[in-house]
Each structure stands twice: as structure tokens, then as C-alpha cells.
Design a protein around this motif. Sequence first.
Motif, PDB file in Angstrom:
ATOM      1  N   GLY A  91       0.802  -1.222   0.000  1.00  0.00           N
ATOM      2  CA  GLY A  91       0.000   0.000   0.000  1.00  0.00           C
ATOM      3  C   GLY A  91       0.829   1.263   0.000  1.00  0.00           C
ATOM      4  O   GLY A  91       1.755   1.421  -0.782  1.00  0.00           O
ATOM      5  N   GLY A  92       0.498   2.174   0.919  1.00  0.00           N
ATOM      6  CA  GLY A  92       1.159   3.469   0.993  1.00  0.00           C
ATOM      7  C   GLY A  92       2.370   3.498   1.892  1.00  0.00           C
ATOM      8  O   GLY A  92       2.766   4.567   2.359  1.00  0.00           O
ATOM      9  N   GLY A  93       3.000   2.376   2.156  1.00  0.00           N
ATOM     10  CA  GLY A  93       4.154   2.322   3.047  1.00  0.00           C
ATOM     11  C   GLY A  93       5.415   2.942   2.486  1.00  0.00           C
ATOM     12  O   GLY A  93       6.349   3.227   3.219  1.00  0.00           O
ATOM     13  N   VAL A  94       5.454   3.147   1.168  1.00  0.00           N
ATOM     14  CA  VAL A  94       6.572   3.837   0.510  1.00  0.00           C
ATOM     15  C   VAL A  94       5.969   4.964  -0.318  1.00  0.00           C
ATOM     16  O   VAL A  94       4.982   4.768  -1.017  1.00  0.00           O
ATOM     17  N   THR A  95       6.563   6.132  -0.211  1.00  0.00           N
ATOM     18  CA  THR A  95       6.039   7.319  -0.883  1.00  0.00           C
ATOM     19  C   THR A  95       7.167   8.061  -1.582  1.00  0.00           C
ATOM     20  O   THR A  95       8.286   8.107  -1.069  1.00  0.00           O
ATOM     21  N   LEU A  96       6.854   8.667  -2.713  1.00  0.00           N
ATOM     22  CA  LEU A  96       7.815   9.530  -3.385  1.00  0.00           C
ATOM     23  C   LEU A  96       7.882  10.839  -2.609  1.00  0.00           C
ATOM     24  O   LEU A  96       6.918  11.590  -2.547  1.00  0.00           O
ATOM     25  N   MET A  97       9.029  11.087  -1.981  1.00  0.00           N
ATOM     26  CA  MET A  97       9.246  12.309  -1.213  1.00  0.00           C
ATOM     27  C   MET A  97      10.052  13.258  -2.098  1.00  0.00           C
ATOM     28  O   MET A  97      11.057  12.858  -2.681  1.00  0.00           O
ATOM     29  N   ALA A  98       9.621  14.495  -2.172  1.00  0.00           N
ATOM     30  CA  ALA A  98      10.320  15.502  -2.966  1.00  0.00           C
ATOM     31  C   ALA A  98      10.870  16.577  -2.044  1.00  0.00           C
ATOM     32  O   ALA A  98      10.173  17.045  -1.143  1.00  0.00           O
ATOM     33  N   ALA A  99      12.111  16.950  -2.268  1.00  0.00           N
ATOM     34  CA  ALA A  99      12.767  17.994  -1.485  1.00  0.00           C
ATOM     35  C   ALA A  99      13.215  19.106  -2.416  1.00  0.00           C
ATOM     36  O   ALA A  99      13.838  18.840  -3.450  1.00  0.00           O
ATOM     37  N   ARG A 100      12.870  20.316  -2.046  1.00  0.00           N
ATOM     38  CA  ARG A 100      13.355  21.471  -2.793  1.00  0.00           C
ATOM     39  C   ARG A 100      14.868  21.531  -2.652  1.00  0.00           C
ATOM     40  O   ARG A 100      15.404  21.267  -1.578  1.00  0.00           O
ATOM     41  N   LYS A 101      15.571  21.869  -3.732  1.00  0.00           N
ATOM     42  CA  LYS A 101      17.029  21.982  -3.661  1.00  0.00           C
ATOM     43  C   LYS A 101      17.418  23.170  -2.796  1.00  0.00           C
ATOM     44  O   LYS A 101      16.643  24.093  -2.595  1.00  0.00           O
ATOM     45  N   ASN A 110      13.473  24.033  -8.371  1.00  0.00           N
ATOM     46  CA  ASN A 110      14.071  22.727  -8.638  1.00  0.00           C
ATOM     47  C   ASN A 110      13.991  21.840  -7.399  1.00  0.00           C
ATOM     48  O   ASN A 110      14.180  22.315  -6.271  1.00  0.00           O
ATOM     49  N   SER A 111      13.745  20.570  -7.616  1.00  0.00           N
ATOM     50  CA  SER A 111      13.636  19.630  -6.502  1.00  0.00           C
ATOM     51  C   SER A 111      14.211  18.274  -6.893  1.00  0.00           C
ATOM     52  O   SER A 111      14.482  18.016  -8.056  1.00  0.00           O
ATOM     53  N   VAL A 112      14.380  17.435  -5.891  1.00  0.00           N
ATOM     54  CA  VAL A 112      14.880  16.078  -6.075  1.00  0.00           C
ATOM     55  C   VAL A 112      13.915  15.152  -5.339  1.00  0.00           C
ATOM     56  O   VAL A 112      13.462  15.469  -4.236  1.00  0.00           O
ATOM     57  N   GLY A 113      13.619  14.008  -5.930  1.00  0.00           N
ATOM     58  CA  GLY A 113      12.696  13.065  -5.309  1.00  0.00           C
ATOM     59  C   GLY A 113      13.358  11.734  -5.012  1.00  0.00           C
ATOM     60  O   GLY A 113      14.371  11.368  -5.629  1.00  0.00           O
ATOM     61  N   LEU A 114      12.767  11.023  -4.066  1.00  0.00           N
ATOM     62  CA  LEU A 114      13.283   9.716  -3.657  1.00  0.00           C
ATOM     63  C   LEU A 114      12.135   8.922  -3.033  1.00  0.00           C
ATOM     64  O   LEU A 114      11.356   9.461  -2.247  1.00  0.00           O
ATOM     65  N   TYR A 115      12.026   7.647  -3.381  1.00  0.00           N
ATOM     66  CA  TYR A 115      11.029   6.790  -2.753  1.00  0.00           C
ATOM     67  C   TYR A 115      11.550   6.372  -1.384  1.00  0.00           C
ATOM     68  O   TYR A 115      12.624   5.781  -1.278  1.00  0.00           O
ATOM     69  N   MET A 116      10.787   6.705  -0.329  1.00  0.00           N
ATOM     70  CA  MET A 116      11.198   6.422   1.046  1.00  0.00           C
ATOM     71  C   MET A 116      10.056   5.806   1.835  1.00  0.00           C
ATOM     72  O   MET A 116       8.883   5.975   1.485  1.00  0.00           O
ATOM     73  N   CYS A 117      10.416   5.133   2.926  1.00  0.00           N
ATOM     74  CA  CYS A 117       9.404   4.648   3.852  1.00  0.00           C
ATOM     75  C   CYS A 117       8.576   5.850   4.306  1.00  0.00           C
ATOM     76  O   CYS A 117       9.137   6.862   4.742  1.00  0.00           O
ATOM     77  N   THR A 118       7.280   5.762   4.199  1.00  0.00           N
ATOM     78  CA  THR A 118       6.407   6.882   4.530  1.00  0.00           C
ATOM     79  C   THR A 118       6.574   7.309   5.982  1.00  0.00           C
ATOM     80  O   THR A 118       6.490   8.491   6.298  1.00  0.00           O
TER      81      THR A 118
END
Length: 164
Positions: A91-101, A110-118
Amino acid sequence: MRSLTEQDIRNSFINCSKGEAKRLAVPRDLAERPWDDLDFLGWRDPGAPDRSYLVAERDDRLVGVALRFQAAQRGFLHRSMCSVCLTTHPGGGVTLMAARKAGSAGREGNSVGLYMCTDLACSLYVRGRKVPESGARFEESLTTEQQIARTTGNLSAFIGKLYT
């Protein structure tokens, strides 16, 4: 990770203004956190369902990162893997997290994203202190220390992208 104070946390953010860092929701349970088992401090903002934060030690200094994510949940049958600790969740246990540079690049959007444990509990999953909803992690031939090194390396690489 060493224990942190609220002021340590607020002073560490690289991708938000001092005003934003002053207003963000810091965990109230800092004294109860399992600092010896944490590679970074991560938490969700209880007042903003689309925001999370993390603070890590990098190059002997604290680096705080404000993250945003879409709060939509995936179906329970869908499984995803965290790019930091390689734990799989349904399910939603992993989420695409986006961080502003950081710096001018972030101010330009501009931002960078990473799939992380929610829940941002990667450190606890790697050490077996927390079990994912699926009930178990994949068996690995790496030792726990090697998995911890991989986790911190993956997180450090993500944070490094915020500076470029």
C-alpha cells in the motif's frame, strides 16, 4: 546518531527559509527517541498531511531537509521498495518524497525526489527494531552493519543531490 534539541533541528535546515524552519512542527518526544538506533531523525508533520522532515549528520554537521509528498494511498496489493533502506511495504508504506534543492536552485523551483518509507523509520527497519506491515524484510546476505552503511550512503547521496 546523537540526541538532538529543538534548536539543533531548526538550525539544520538547508532547503527552507529561517522563518519556515522556525514554524515547522518539531517532534515533542525528542527525549524518548531511540537515538542509538537512528541514522537520521525523520518525522511527519501532524498538521500538514503532505509534509515530512528529516535531519541527518553529514560531513560532521547536521543537515535538515523539508520533504513533500502526495498523501494518496495505493492499494494494499501494490508493493513498493524504499530507496534508502530497501524495505518493501504494501500500500502506501513507501512514498515519493520531494525535497526542494538548497540555494538559488530551490528558489527557482528545482527539486529532487526519492522513494522512502512513509514513516521515515528506515533505521529501525534495518536494525529489526520495527517490522513492516508486510511482516518481514527480505533476507539479505549483508550484515546489519553493512545494511546500515548502505542506508546511510543512500541517504547521503540523496542529500548531496540537494546541493547540486
